[in-house]
Design an enzyme around this catalytic site. Structure first.
Site, PDB file in Angstrom:
ATOM      1  N   ASP A 168       0.881  -1.152   0.000  1.00  0.00           N
ATOM      2  CA  ASP A 168       0.000   0.000   0.000  1.00  0.00           C
ATOM      3  C   ASP A 168       0.932   1.218   0.000  1.00  0.00           C
ATOM      4  O   ASP A 168       2.102   1.090   0.365  1.00  0.00           O
ATOM      5  CB  ASP A 168      -0.862  -0.041   1.259  1.00  0.00           C
ATOM      6  CG  ASP A 168      -1.760   1.161   1.352  1.00  0.00           C
ATOM      7  OD1 ASP A 168      -2.378   1.511   0.328  1.00  0.00           O
ATOM      8  OD2 ASP A 168      -1.830   1.770   2.432  1.00  0.00           O
ATOM      9  N   ASP A 213      -1.061  -0.477   6.257  1.00  0.00           N
ATOM     10  CA  ASP A 213      -1.132  -0.016   7.638  1.00  0.00           C
ATOM     11  C   ASP A 213      -2.216  -0.763   8.419  1.00  0.00           C
ATOM     12  O   ASP A 213      -2.410  -0.527   9.599  1.00  0.00           O
ATOM     13  CB  ASP A 213      -1.332   1.500   7.715  1.00  0.00           C
ATOM     14  CG  ASP A 213      -2.615   1.933   7.029  1.00  0.00           C
ATOM     15  OD1 ASP A 213      -3.416   1.052   6.661  1.00  0.00           O
ATOM     16  OD2 ASP A 213      -2.815   3.140   6.857  1.00  0.00           O
ATOM     17  N   ASP A 265      -6.584  -0.564   4.382  1.00  0.00           N
ATOM     18  CA  ASP A 265      -6.321  -1.589   3.375  1.00  0.00           C
ATOM     19  C   ASP A 265      -6.580  -2.989   3.928  1.00  0.00           C
ATOM     20  O   ASP A 265      -6.059  -3.970   3.433  1.00  0.00           O
ATOM     21  CB  ASP A 265      -4.882  -1.474   2.873  1.00  0.00           C
ATOM     22  CG  ASP A 265      -3.912  -1.305   4.024  1.00  0.00           C
ATOM     23  OD1 ASP A 265      -4.292  -1.651   5.155  1.00  0.00           O
ATOM     24  OD2 ASP A 265      -2.792  -0.833   3.791  1.00  0.00           O
TER      25      ASP A 265
END
Lengths: 764, 237
Positions: free
Chosen positions: A426, A626, A630
């Site tokens: 991400d 994190d 996501d």
């Protein structure tokens, strides 16, 4: 504080798929999970004295732990502790004598003529040596027999078929036959077998317990960090020293400089710096003022802080972390499950081989030789080595990882990571710092900046998204505070606050959200969008009553360690790419800076799709994020890795939590996982090979039982030491270089405009 | 016969290379004593524990050597091969002590020593003499290249009793150095220790070369090798 493992159970929900270690049962000595077949006994209602005894006995995972625990328990009385060890030492001494006399008897073949001419006579000399064997072997049986016999009887009472029972029977049989032979002055003597088995079994189990404790000691060391006593502040003034575990929510206590906080709490009075490295991996101290939260286990560096307890001992962040490690250890990875199923057949098979070998050799060479060979088979077959091969390596690795603030949510996670060849990252909060900053606020001419900031602040208060935190920080710096308002999350797009009597419905989020909702953009906002896009800045807009009212240009800073981390992963033959919901222009910029493929403009469900495609095409995949916005992609991957969890290890979406915000830990953790897998393979190869060859040799009568007993110890020790080598797995190189944490790398790429300048821009 | 004095000398001087590890144990044993006499007694008891272990190990390898020689002597001169093996180990050990390294030195914990450290530590520091004796027994079991070299030599002796004798003499040879380390840790200066180490290294190398020479002699002559009748010794008799 006596941090009994029981104190950390409160965090586990009823529906939790991972069993709690105490539901599983864990050894009271080494703290590691009890073997599966021991759990039955824990469910026995312990209403009478005998049941209580069963309960107490089953709290140790093996005989070695029970022995080691009794030695440790006696530490308070050093004499008693020494006596426990001296029993083992004396038994070794007596056994060596028995060995020497037995070997002398064996040498009779060569020295027979010398003995004949000695004046005493060969027969009398042999008898003397036999009696000496008996005299020296008896204390060994008395010293080391009871623990083995107790264990065997214990297993028998529980209806458990154990090797201890077989070994105890073999030892007693060998001793009885030998005593008879000595008394009648004829027949074979096997005192050396009796002694070797007792010493080898006791020493081997004790070494195993020591090894297991070493594997578990990082967790135990962590627990021992907390203070046991605190200075509790009395409501009417003054302070009393009390046990930390007696504190309840609302109590206040004083923490002097250099001391650790015993519980989670908020600073009530005064201010100071706190070292949170233990829980967050941050190597720079953070300042704490009245109202700020402090965490158990962190260190008060310089202030004299008064803290109000918000969570009693056993329920704070510190225990959450301990709990994650404990629960991880209690789980079984795929390799262990495979070994378990093999082990289930191991003991019956070995017993069958032993019976067959005994029967065949007894038929052809006599019962005593048959029994001896049967005992050799049982001794050389070492289920301990097989059983320890995987968990010892995994437990050690979990401890090593925890020392570097990397938490695995299960043994399976460690094994899965070793096979990962594809990484997807991400962007926000992962490749960029988790603290993006608002660098520009542009307001619609019809709306004032304070109104925009106030509305935005109310909406973002409850969100943990990095951009939400940036806006929240910005509004705090601007001195604007507003009460949180309930919001609805629109995945991948933003937030919506429902219409209320006080205000209309408010939208906060991406350009796409505004386009979909048909909110108009004024000229100033439109120009700001173009400018921010050109500069690769992220945009968060806020609007109501059909019009965008303000735009926050947010800048993320690439982590300095990102380039190195990706380069290292490439050298480890990993396929890398970034999946981001951010704009294509920002994605292109990241791709250029990091030389990595970037797929931009993805919605959460599209990220999920990309993860699935990559897995199909390239193999096992890990998603690094994190763990907040996501989460679906993390869950969909084979292994979710959450960055910067800090003490918030409850992010269930990730199987690996990096407490610190340091990307460099990913290649390090991957290397650790791969090394662990190699150690497991070596252990299993050794354990299976050793057992196959050893049992074969013993069954054909090529192995003396005393030698088999020695081999059994060597086998377990080989597996233990090979696993414990992982403790010396090199720490990340930067750990010893001092402060170089994520905080240090967060220096802004672009100088932040002063507050007045921002407001001025807005007002224009 | 120069065999026995050389073994004693090998133990005496060779043990100085072990002072790094075993010297620490000897000093620790001394810590449990309340007086100099008590310390002397503890050192002697500690050393007797070590010698006891060496003797039992000597008996084991002696019997193993005899058995092997008996079983396979028909087609291989086992004594000769064992003698050459022992000599090679001793030469390597001696050269290592002299500062010449062979291959990569293993690092990390030694398995048994690491795991059993708690037990040895307890015995070393406990006040009773029986604990000093047990500590000596365990110390004798610790892995040591020099001990292995002499064990190989003992195995090649071809005699059960003489194997025990070799190890006991070797053990007796190690007593003075350990005694010095334990009773007066500072009795020898660093420079003196360094010189002694050099002499020790030569001594171990010479013992090893003699053992190799003896083995080669046996191979060439095919003599009956039972007993410690080494041709090199005979040559000097």
């Amino acid at each position: 504080m006596t941090n009994s493992p029981r104190s950390s159970r409160a965090l586990v929900g009823d529906h939790d798929p991972i069993p709690h270690p105490h539901d599983e049962g864990q050894c009271d000595y080494c703290g590691l999970p009890l073997p599966r077949d021991w759990r039955r006994s824990r469910q026995v209602p312990n209403t009478d004295a005998s049941a209580v005894q069963v309960q107490a006995l089953t709290d140790y995972c093996c005989m070695g732990c029970r022995l080691a625990a009794s030695i440790t328990a006696a530490r308070g009385e050093s004499g008693a502790a020494r006596w426990m060890l001296a029993r083992l030492g004396l038994a070794i001494f007596f056994s060596m004598n028995v060995m020497a006399f037995t070997m002398t008897l064996w040498a009779e073949e060569w020295y027979g003529p010398v003995w004949e001419t000695s004046g005493i006579g060969a027969a009398i000399l042999a008898d003397i040596f036999r009696y000496l064997c008996l005299i020296f072997a008896t204390p060994v049986v008395l010293l080391l027999g009871p623990p083995l016999f107790e264990n065997a009887l214990e297993g028998l009472r529980q209806g458990r078929y154990s090797t201890d029972l077989l070994l105890a029977s073999g030892v007693l049989a060998a001793f009885a036959i030998s005593c008879y032979s000595v008394v009648v002055s004829e027949g074979p003597i096997y005192f050396e077998v009796t002694c070797a088995v007792l010493v080898a079994v006791t020493l081997g189990r004790w070494l195993e317990a020591t090894g297991k404790l070493k594997a578990a000691e990082s967790l135990n060391a962590l627990e021992r960090l907390l203070p046991t006593l605190v200075r509790k502040l009395q409501p009417l003034g003054g302070e009393t020293e009390v046990a930390a575990e007696s504190l309840v929510v609302g109590d206040r206590y004083r923490v002097a400089a250099g001391e650790r906080f015993a519980t989670d709490g908020v600073v009530h009075d005064s201010r100071g710096s706190v070292d949170q490295r233990l829980l967050t991996g941050e190597s720079w101290p953070v300042s704490r003022e009245p109202g700020d939260a402090v965490l158990a286990g962190t260190v008060n560096l310089d202030g004299d802080l008064k803290v109000e307890v918000t969570a009693p001992a056993g329920e704070g962040s510190f225990w959450q972390i301990l709990d994650v490690i404990r629960r991880a250890r209690a789980t079984r990875g795929p390799t262990q499950r495979l070994v378990d199923s093999v082990s289930a057949w191991f003991l019956p098979t070995v017993t069958l081989v032993a019976i067959l070998a005994t029967a065949i050799h007894a038929t052809f060479f006599g019962l005593d030789r048959g029994l001896l060979i049967g005992l050799s088979v049982l001794l050389i077959a070492c289920p301990c080595a097989l059983g320890l091969a995987t968990p010892m390596a995994v437990w050690t690795a979990l401890g090593v990882a925890a020392n570097q603030s990397v938490l695995f949510r299960g043994c399976e996670a460690l094994e899965r990571l070793a096979s990962i060849r594809v990484f997807r990252f991400d962007k926000t909060g992962t490749l960029t710092t988790s603290h993006p900053r608002v660098v520009e606020l542009v307001c619609d001419p019809l709306t004032g900046p304070l109104e925009v900031i106030s509305a935005a602040c109310a909406m973002v208060s409850s969100s943990r998204h990095a951009f939400a935190r940036a806006i929240h920080d910005f509004s705090r710096e601007e001195g604007v505070e507003s009460a949180p308002t309930p919001v609805q999350v629109i995945p991948g797009r933003g937030l919506r606050a429902e219409e209320s009597p006080e205000r209309p419905a408010v939208w906060l989020g991406s350009l796409r959200l505004f386009e979909e909702q048909g909110l108009k953009l004024g000229t100033a906002i439109r120009e700001a969008v173009d400018r921010a896009s050109a500069e690769g800045q992220a945009i968060v807009m806020i609007g109501w009553e059909g019009r965008a009212r303000g735009l926050f240009a947010i800048e993320e800073t690439l982590r300095q360690e990102a380039v190195g981390c990706l380069a290292e992963l490439r050298t480890m033959n990993c396929d890398l790419a970034v999946l981001t919901g951010d704009s294509q222009s920002r994605g292109d910029q990241i791709a250029r800076l990091l030389a990595i493929p970037v797929e931009a403009g993805l919605l959460p469900e599209q990220k999920l799709e990309r993860v699935r495609e990559a897995r199909q095409k390239l193999g096992p995949i890990a998603m690094v994020g994190d763990g907040i916005n996501d989460a679906p992609a993390l869950v969909a991957s084979d292994l979710g890795i959450a960055m910067g969890c800090g003490p918030d290890v409850t992010r269930d979406s990730a199987m690996v939590c990096l407490l610190s915000d340091d990307l460099r830990l990913i290649p390090w953790t991957l290397a650790l996982a791969r090394r662990t897998r190699r150690v497991i393979i070596e252990n299993l190869f050794w354990a299976f090979g050793y057992n196959a060859v050893g049992v074969g040799l013993a069954a054909f009568g090529l192995l003396h039982p005393a030698l088999a007993a020695l081999c059994m110890v060597v086998s377990s020790v080989m597996v233990l030491t090979n696993s414990l080598r992982l403790k010396w797995f090199p720490a990340p190189p930067w750990v010893n270089l001092g402060a170089s944490s994520a905080v240090a790398t967060e220096s802004p790429r672009v100088a932040r405009p002063e507050r007045s300048q921002l407001v001025q821009e807005c007002s224009n | 016969m120069i065999g026995w004095p050389l073994i004693l000398l090998g133990g005496l001087l060779g043990s100085s290379h072990c002072l790094g590890m075993c010297g620490g144990f000897a000093i620790t044993v001394g810590l449990g004593a309340r007086s100099v006499q008590g310390n002397v007694l503890r050192q002697l008891v500690y050393s007797s524990g070590r010698i006891f272990t060496y003797a039992v190990l000597g008996a084991s390898v002696g019997l193993a050597g005899m058995t092997v020689a008996h079983e396979i002597n028909a087609w291989v001169n086992a004594q000769a091969l064992l003698s050459i093996l022992a000599g090679t180990i001793l030469v390597i050990q001696g050269l290592r002590s002299g500062g010449i390294r062979f291959g990569k030195r293993l690092s990390g914990p030694s398995g048994f020593g690491c795991l059993a450290g708690g037990m040895l530590g307890t015995f070393l520091t406990a006040p009773g003499l029986e604990f000093a004796f047990l500590a000596g027994i365990l110390t004798g079991l610790l892995p040591c290249g020099l001990v292995y070299g002499y064990l190989a030599l003992a195995a090649s002796a071809g005699s059960f009793i003489e194997s025990i004798g070799i190890m006991v003499v070797f053990g007796l040879g190690t007593v003075p150095m350990m005694f010095l380390a334990g009773v007066g840790a500072s009795a020898l200066s660093v420079a003196a220790r360094r010189k002694l180490l050099r002499v020790a290294a030569y001594c171990v190398v010479i013992t090893g070369l003699l053992a190799i020479g003896r083995g080669i002699w046996f191979v060439q002559t095919g003599e009956d090798t039972h007993g410690l009748s080494c041709p090199a010794c005979r040559a000097t008799d």
